[in-house]
Design a protein around this motif. Structure first.
Motif, PDB file in Angstrom:
ATOM      1  N   GLY A 150       0.576  -1.165  -0.329  1.00 47.45           N
ATOM      2  CA  GLY A 150      -0.531   0.018   0.277  1.00 47.45           C
ATOM      3  C   GLY A 150       0.833   1.376  -0.145  1.00 47.45           C
ATOM      4  O   GLY A 150       0.895   1.618  -0.742  1.00 47.45           O
ATOM      5  N   ALA A 151       2.141   0.639   0.489  1.00 42.39           N
ATOM      6  CA  ALA A 151       2.988   2.426   0.960  1.00 42.39           C
ATOM      7  C   ALA A 151       3.557   2.832  -0.729  1.00 42.39           C
ATOM      8  O   ALA A 151       3.491   3.755  -0.921  1.00 42.39           O
ATOM      9  CB  ALA A 151       3.754   2.041   1.943  1.00 42.39           C
ATOM     10  N   THR A 152       3.729   1.321  -1.071  1.00 41.51           N
ATOM     11  CA  THR A 152       4.521   1.376  -2.206  1.00 41.51           C
ATOM     12  C   THR A 152       3.868   2.189  -3.350  1.00 41.51           C
ATOM     13  O   THR A 152       4.018   3.145  -4.311  1.00 41.51           O
ATOM     14  CB  THR A 152       4.828   0.305  -2.997  1.00 41.51           C
ATOM     15  N   VAL A 153       2.848   1.851  -3.435  1.00 43.01           N
ATOM     16  CA  VAL A 153       1.800   2.345  -3.860  1.00 43.01           C
ATOM     17  C   VAL A 153       1.169   3.669  -4.456  1.00 43.01           C
ATOM     18  O   VAL A 153       1.301   3.992  -5.196  1.00 43.01           O
ATOM     19  CB  VAL A 153      -0.253   1.816  -4.498  1.00 43.01           C
ATOM     20  N   GLY A 154       1.304   4.043  -2.944  1.00 38.57           N
ATOM     21  CA  GLY A 154       1.135   5.503  -2.540  1.00 38.57           C
ATOM     22  C   GLY A 154       2.210   6.219  -2.992  1.00 38.57           C
ATOM     23  O   GLY A 154       1.539   7.252  -3.635  1.00 38.57           O
ATOM     24  N   LEU A 155       3.126   5.749  -2.916  1.00 38.34           N
ATOM     25  CA  LEU A 155       3.686   7.167  -3.574  1.00 38.34           C
ATOM     26  C   LEU A 155       4.398   6.854  -4.504  1.00 38.34           C
ATOM     27  O   LEU A 155       4.716   7.493  -5.152  1.00 38.34           O
ATOM     28  CB  LEU A 155       6.115   6.413  -2.382  1.00 38.34           C
ATOM     29  N   LEU A 156       4.136   5.950  -5.468  1.00 34.91           N
ATOM     30  CA  LEU A 156       4.161   5.679  -7.330  1.00 34.91           C
ATOM     31  C   LEU A 156       2.680   6.748  -7.560  1.00 34.91           C
ATOM     32  O   LEU A 156       3.161   7.608  -8.565  1.00 34.91           O
ATOM     33  CB  LEU A 156       3.930   4.355  -7.757  1.00 34.91           C
ATOM     34  N   LEU A 157       1.699   6.657  -6.794  1.00 32.08           N
ATOM     35  CA  LEU A 157       0.900   7.830  -7.068  1.00 32.08           C
ATOM     36  C   LEU A 157       1.245   8.373  -7.559  1.00 32.08           C
ATOM     37  O   LEU A 157       1.076  10.064  -7.829  1.00 32.08           O
ATOM     38  CB  LEU A 157      -0.489   7.354  -6.664  1.00 32.08           C
ATOM     39  N   TYR A 158       1.244   9.819  -6.161  1.00 26.20           N
ATOM     40  CA  TYR A 158       2.451  10.371  -5.252  1.00 26.20           C
ATOM     41  C   TYR A 158       2.874  10.786  -6.340  1.00 26.20           C
ATOM     42  O   TYR A 158       3.220  12.047  -7.007  1.00 26.20           O
ATOM     43  CB  TYR A 158       2.900  10.767  -3.992  1.00 26.20           C
ATOM     44  N   ALA A 159       3.919  10.635  -6.838  1.00 29.64           N
ATOM     45  CA  ALA A 159       5.084  10.922  -7.859  1.00 29.64           C
ATOM     46  C   ALA A 159       4.894  10.881  -9.234  1.00 29.64           C
ATOM     47  O   ALA A 159       5.370  12.327 -10.168  1.00 29.64           O
ATOM     48  CB  ALA A 159       6.508   9.566  -7.747  1.00 29.64           C
ATOM     49  N   LEU A 160       3.864  10.028  -9.724  1.00 28.51           N
ATOM     50  CA  LEU A 160       3.556  10.279 -10.930  1.00 28.51           C
ATOM     51  C   LEU A 160       2.576  11.770 -11.533  1.00 28.51           C
ATOM     52  O   LEU A 160       2.640  12.400 -12.097  1.00 28.51           O
ATOM     53  CB  LEU A 160       2.431   9.137 -11.097  1.00 28.51           C
ATOM     54  N   ASN A 161       1.773  11.627 -10.160  1.00 26.30           N
ATOM     55  CA  ASN A 161       1.359  13.414  -9.894  1.00 26.30           C
ATOM     56  C   ASN A 161       1.994  14.545 -10.656  1.00 26.30           C
ATOM     57  O   ASN A 161       2.200  15.017 -11.193  1.00 26.30           O
ATOM     58  CB  ASN A 161      -0.055  13.354  -8.548  1.00 26.30           C
ATOM     59  N   GLN A 162       3.068  14.174  -9.256  1.00 28.10           N
ATOM     60  CA  GLN A 162       4.068  15.683  -9.421  1.00 28.10           C
ATOM     61  C   GLN A 162       5.026  15.853 -10.568  1.00 28.10           C
ATOM     62  O   GLN A 162       5.239  16.446 -10.999  1.00 28.10           O
ATOM     63  CB  GLN A 162       5.505  14.686  -8.508  1.00 28.10           C
ATOM     64  N   ASN A 163       4.843  15.015 -12.219  1.00 30.74           N
ATOM     65  CA  ASN A 163       5.409  14.872 -13.201  1.00 30.74           C
ATOM     66  C   ASN A 163       4.459  14.155 -14.242  1.00 30.74           C
ATOM     67  O   ASN A 163       4.819  14.486 -15.214  1.00 30.74           O
ATOM     68  CB  ASN A 163       6.062  13.676 -13.235  1.00 30.74           C
TER      69      ASN A 163
END
Length: 162
Positions: A20-33
């Motif tokens: 869950g933490a990995t997916v959350g961080l991935l979505l956050y990074a994609l949203n920033q870029n």
């Protein structure tokens, strides 16, 4: 609950929390870029759903370079030009070497940051060629593969008799 089941449950819970933490961080990074694409009209008037970009937001904009709007600084590589579609024009400022296909009346896509409601500071400009363009190698290959077929008189007579 015996110790073996407790250990399995702890392992499964740790795995679920980690995933869950990995997916959350991935979505956050994609949203920033993520760079959203706008046309000049959508940039000024907003998209059909009412969203408008904020000053400082990264975005892409595409349109046609307005005739007579290209202004080059003779002392540097800075260039400024207007881009329009069917509505209002937007000014794009770019510091760098423009692509070879860049010219007035040509379609471009620029990536950059919104400085104010009608100005973009671009860090990349891509020129689009028209849809009729075809590389010479492809044109040659198409000519060879689509060459008219040549039939002899005997082949033609044989096909009409059948």
């Amino acid at each position: 609950m015996n110790p073996r089941r407790k250990k399995r449950l702890t392992l499964v819970l740790a795995l679920v929390v980690g995933l869950g933490a990995t997916v959350g961080l991935l979505l956050y990074a994609l949203n920033q870029n993520m760079d959203l694409f706008y046309t000049p009209t959508e940039l000024v008037q907003g998209k059909p759903d009412g969203t408008k970009p904020q000053v400082g937001q990264r975005l892409r904009i595409g349109g046609m370079v307005v005739e007579g709007s290209v202004v080059r600084d003779p002392q540097s590589l800075q260039v400024s030009f207007d881009v329009a579609d069917v509505g209002p024009a937007v000014t794009i400022k770019y510091d760098g070497i423009l692509p070879d296909l860049f010219r007035e009346g040509q379609g471009i896509v620029a990536q950059g940051v919104l400085v104010d409601s009608r100005t973009i500071e671009a860090h990349e400009v891509l020129a689009k060629h028209d849809e009729e363009y075809m590389p010479p190698e492809v044109a040659e290959a198409m000519q060879k593969s689509h060459a008219p077929l040549q039939y002899s008189d005997e082949q033609l007579q044989g096909s009409t008799q059948q």
